[in-house]
Design an enzyme around this catalytic site. Structure first.
Site, PDB file in Angstrom:
ATOM      1  N   THR A  51       0.847  -1.202   0.000  1.00 29.46           N
ATOM      2  CA  THR A  51       0.000   0.000   0.000  1.00 29.46           C
ATOM      3  C   THR A  51       0.879   1.247   0.000  1.00 29.46           C
ATOM      4  OG1 THR A  51      -1.823  -1.121   1.094  1.00 29.46           O
ATOM      5  CG2 THR A  51      -1.759   1.276   1.297  1.00 29.46           C
ATOM      6  N   GLN A  98       0.505  -9.311  -6.765  1.00 33.51           N
ATOM      7  CA  GLN A  98       0.074 -10.707  -6.936  1.00 33.51           C
ATOM      8  C   GLN A  98       1.044 -11.493  -7.806  1.00 33.51           C
ATOM      9  OE1 GLN A  98      -2.386 -12.331  -5.415  1.00 33.51           O
ATOM     10  NE2 GLN A  98      -3.120 -10.549  -4.291  1.00 33.51           N
ATOM     11  N   ALA A 157       5.581  -8.153   0.729  1.00 34.13           N
ATOM     12  CA  ALA A 157       6.196  -9.417   1.154  1.00 34.13           C
ATOM     13  C   ALA A 157       5.199 -10.492   1.546  1.00 34.13           C
ATOM     14  CB  ALA A 157       7.144  -9.146   2.318  1.00 34.13           C
ATOM     15  N   CYS A 166     -10.319  -6.671   0.956  1.00 30.44           N
ATOM     16  CA  CYS A 166     -10.788  -5.403   1.492  1.00 30.44           C
ATOM     17  C   CYS A 166     -12.290  -5.261   1.344  1.00 30.44           C
ATOM     18  CB  CYS A 166     -10.115  -4.243   0.766  1.00 30.44           C
ATOM     19  SG  CYS A 166      -8.359  -4.488   0.553  1.00 30.44           S
TER      20      CYS A 166
HETATM   21  C1  LIG Z   1      -2.518  -7.127  -1.155  1.00 27.45           C
HETATM   22  C2  LIG Z   1      -2.392  -6.141  -2.274  1.00 27.45           C
HETATM   23  C3  LIG Z   1      -2.019  -4.792  -2.047  1.00 27.45           C
HETATM   24  C4  LIG Z   1      -1.846  -4.196  -0.670  1.00 27.45           C
HETATM   25  O1  LIG Z   1      -1.006  -4.904   0.153  1.00 27.45           O
HETATM   26  P1  LIG Z   1      -0.891  -4.478   1.703  1.00 27.45           P
HETATM   27  O2  LIG Z   1      -0.050  -5.531   2.263  1.00 27.45           O
HETATM   28  O3  LIG Z   1      -2.290  -4.478   2.248  1.00 27.45           O
HETATM   29  O4  LIG Z   1      -0.301  -3.129   1.766  1.00 27.45           O
HETATM   30  C5  LIG Z   1      -1.872  -3.971  -3.138  1.00 27.45           C
HETATM   31  N1  LIG Z   1      -2.085  -4.409  -4.394  1.00 27.45           N
HETATM   32  C6  LIG Z   1      -2.460  -5.684  -4.652  1.00 27.45           C
HETATM   33  C7  LIG Z   1      -2.686  -6.117  -6.057  1.00 27.45           C
HETATM   34  C8  LIG Z   1      -2.628  -6.597  -3.593  1.00 27.45           C
HETATM   35  O5  LIG Z   1      -3.009  -7.836  -3.870  1.00 27.45           O
END
Ligand SMILES: *Cc1c(COP(=O)(O)O)cnc(C)c1O
Length: 389
Positions: A75, A185, A206, A331
């Site tokens: 994020t 991803q 990570a 989310c």
């Molecule tokens: C999980 C995810 C995020 C955000 O990751 P955080 O660990 O919540 O900061 C951003 N972009 C994608 C495509 C994600 O799958």
């Protein structure tokens, strides 16, 4: 909530911490507590671990260690990429036009919307096809001399679709425009080579590839200017202030090292299972559709919509039966509206409400998939009966 050990099919939300990553982190939570900015031995050892982690990340990205900026997670990386590049372009040339897609993660879309609302940037959405893919010609047609930044997601978290990032990045590069991709991803399921991909900015987090939560990187190509959005000390080459979380960074590098070294075997194994899931679900359940691209998709990702099904009810029944799945974006869980992504792909309300995402990972077994496939059709039936009652 099912408190027993359930079969975990939600790797797109997060992956369990790899034991090797935990082990690598341990010393930096204990004896090796130094601040990497300190001059003494404690500091030097922390600094050495930090720089070694940077080299590991860079090696697997075919990048230079100087191009790896550590952050507090994906994020933050998305926030830094968008705000940092948009501000830099504005300062350089007054550019105010941002191009992105309607299928981004909120970390990108909310940041872009805030740049438009508070900083007078002009936000334009690229069209996507029924699978959520951007066509290179559509990007080329919308670029302008005052385009500050283009951001297109690499691998969609909700529907698994892969975008033709190398082609999109090449179009921007030809015109000297900055291109960012959220590759979170992709981190566990694609080989990532910054030279062939050609992007300027790339986000990784990570915990999607077996590292700890709360740590990530932004890859920033040499020569690409971003303005720091978190200001303070001169950490991370002045691009991201704040004492780095050495233990988490070391854990991330270990997880990335293991994941990327095994990526080709992992892709082969998981994509066979993915295809089996897609085939069996579409065969055994009436009024079911695959969401996202049938071939150009993440190796570990199967996603569906079921007509006349409440997706949240289905998730609860699955949980009670011992299967941890998702409706799409983590989310969005608990939200009774179809996701923005499914709306953008043109699914009606009746279909879009019944979404299910099944994502596999390192610890998934063939038996788990069989158990899931044997259970799902009944649960979908039960949800449909609930709707009618
Ligand atoms: C999980 C995810 C995020 C955000 O990751 P955080 O660990 O919540 O900061 C951003 N972009 C994608 C495509 C994600 O799958």
């Amino acid at each position: 909530m099912n408190t027993q050990r359930s079969i975990y099919l939600d790797y797109a939300a997060t992956a369990p911490l790899l034991p090797e990553a935990r082990e690598a982190m341990q010393p930096f939570l204990e004896a090796e507590f130094g601040n990497p900015s300190s001059v003494h031995g404690h500091g030097q050892r922390a600094e050495a671990a930090l720089e070694s982690a940077r080299e590991t990340m860079a090696r697997h990205l075919n990048a230079s260690p100087r191009e790896v900026v550590f952050t507090s997670g994906a994020t933050e990386s998305d926030n830094l990429a968008l705000r940092g590049a948009a501000w830099a372009a504005y300062r350089q040339s007054g550019a105010r036009h941002i191009l992105t897609t309607p299928v981004e993660h909120d970390a990108v879309s909310q940041t872009a919307e805030q740049l438009a609302a508070l900083h007078d940037f002009e936000l334009e959405y690229l069209p996507v096809d029924e699978y959520g893919r951007v066509a290179p010609a559509d990007l080329a047609a919308r670029l302008r001399p005052d385009t500050a930044l283009v951001s297109v997601i690499y691998a969609n978290n909700e529907i698994g679709t892969l975008n033709p990032i190398a082609e999109l990045a090449a179009i921007c590069r030809e015109r000297g425009l900055t291109f960012h991709t959220d590759a979170v991803q992709a981190g566990a399921h694609l080989a990532l080579d910054m030279q062939t991909l050609g992007v300027d900015l790339l986000t990784l987090g990570a915990h999607k590839f077996g590292g700890p939560k709360g740590v990530g990187i932004l890859y920033v190509r040499e020569g690409v200017e971003i303005i720091a959005t978190q200001t303070g000390g001169g950490h991370e080459g002045g691009q991201r202030a704040g004492t780095p979380n050495v233990a988490y960074i070391v854990g991330m590098a270990k997880a990335f090292d293991i994941t990327q070294a095994e990526i080709h075997q992992s892709i082969n194994r998981l994509s066979d299972w993915r295809d089996k899931i897609i085939e069996r679900v579409l065969d055994s359940i009436p009024d079911a559709k695959l969401t996202g691209h049938p071939r150009e998709r993440l190796a570990n990702h199967a996603s569906f919509v079921f007509k006349g099904v409440d997706g949240n009810a289905l998730l609860m029944l699955l949980d009670a039966a011992g299967f941890a799945c998702s409706s799409g974006s983590a989310c969005k869980t608990g939200d009774p509206e179809p996701s923005e992504v499914l709306n953008a792909l043109g699914f009606s309300h009746e279909w879009g409400l019944g979404s299910l995402r099944v994502t596999l990972g390192q610890q998934t077994t063939s038996d788990e998939i069989d158990a899931f496939l044997n259970t799902l059709p009944d649960l979908v039936d039960r949800c449909r009966a609930l709707e009618v009652a």
